[in-house]
Design an enzyme around this catalytic site. Structure first.
Site, mmCIF file in Angstrom:
data_model
loop_
_atom_site.group_PDB
_atom_site.id
_atom_site.type_symbol
_atom_site.label_atom_id
_atom_site.label_comp_id
_atom_site.label_asym_id
_atom_site.label_seq_id
_atom_site.Cartn_x
_atom_site.Cartn_y
_atom_site.Cartn_z
ATOM 1 N NE ARG A 89 -36.365 0.756 48.277
ATOM 2 C CZ ARG A 89 -36.277 1.808 47.459
ATOM 3 N NH1 ARG A 89 -35.282 1.894 46.594
ATOM 4 N NH2 ARG A 89 -37.175 2.768 47.520
ATOM 5 N NE ARG A 91 -35.346 9.290 44.300
ATOM 6 C CZ ARG A 91 -35.045 8.255 43.546
ATOM 7 N NH1 ARG A 91 -33.846 8.139 43.011
ATOM 8 N NH2 ARG A 91 -35.932 7.320 43.310
ATOM 9 C CB ALA A 132 -37.727 4.438 38.116
ATOM 10 C CG ASN A 185 -36.596 10.807 40.043
ATOM 11 O OD1 ASN A 185 -36.944 11.979 39.878
ATOM 12 N ND2 ASN A 185 -37.335 9.784 39.662
ATOM 13 C CE1 TYR A 217 -32.945 4.749 46.107
ATOM 14 C CE2 TYR A 217 -34.460 6.548 46.609
ATOM 15 C CZ TYR A 217 -34.211 5.310 46.060
ATOM 16 O OH TYR A 217 -35.232 4.606 45.458
ATOM 17 C CG ASN A 257 -28.660 3.443 39.950
ATOM 18 O OD1 ASN A 257 -29.725 2.911 39.613
ATOM 19 N ND2 ASN A 257 -28.449 3.941 41.154
#
Ligand code: DQA
Length: 148
Positions: free
Chosen positions: A108, A19, A78, A12, A24, A75
């Site tokens: 988060r 997004r 998810a 993603n 982000y 990175n």
């Protein structure tokens, strides 16, 4: 020999810009990769960027990083929170690995607080948006120069 740093962007992250920009940021991935290439030129290192939405493709890319790369910035998006396969692939490497997140994953949802790679990387950068990638490249250049 010029060092080449591999940067892997997980699922993603090809949608950055569109997004959840509040979380982000507004920079598309191409812009982040261009900024990394420019920072690399300043630091005297080459940067190769790779993005995939597929866990297996990321695992294979990490395996390939055993040859020809001096460091890995990743990175896993998810997959940070779920992928034993990515953790195991990182354990194959004998080059420094830096984990980066655009958002501060600890501020988060609780499922984002867990990183399955946090204890197998040199360090983690989270919460600085796209500037975090520049911080990571700076830190990587420092690590590989020190290793000489
Ligand atoms: C992310 C954080 C993850 O929890 C999320 O799934 C992502 C992006 C970040 O860069 O902040 O896709 O890794």
């Amino acid at each position: 020999m010029k060092h080449t740093i591999l940067v892997i962007h997980g699922p993603n992250l090809n949608m950055l810009g569109d997004r959840e920009p509040k979380t982000y940021g507004a920079s598309p991935l191409d812009e982040i990769n261009a900024a990394l290439a420019a920072k690399g030129a300043e630091l005297g290192v080459d940067v190769q960027a790779f993005q995939s939405n597929h866990e297996g493709a990321i695992v294979e890319k990490i395996q390939q990083a055993r040859q020809g790369f001096s460091g890995l910035i990743i990175n896993p998006a998810a997959y940070t929170h779920t992928s034993v396969a990515i953790r195991d692939a990182i354990l194959l490497l004998d080059i420094p690995v830096i984990e980066i997140h655009l958002s501060n994953i600890y501020k988060r949802e609780s499922f984002r607080h867990e990183s399955l790679i946090r204890d197998v990387v040199a360090g983690q950068i989270a919460g600085f948006g796209s500037y975090g990638y520049i911080m990571a490249l700076d830190a990587m250049a420092h690590l590989i120069t020190q290793a000489k």
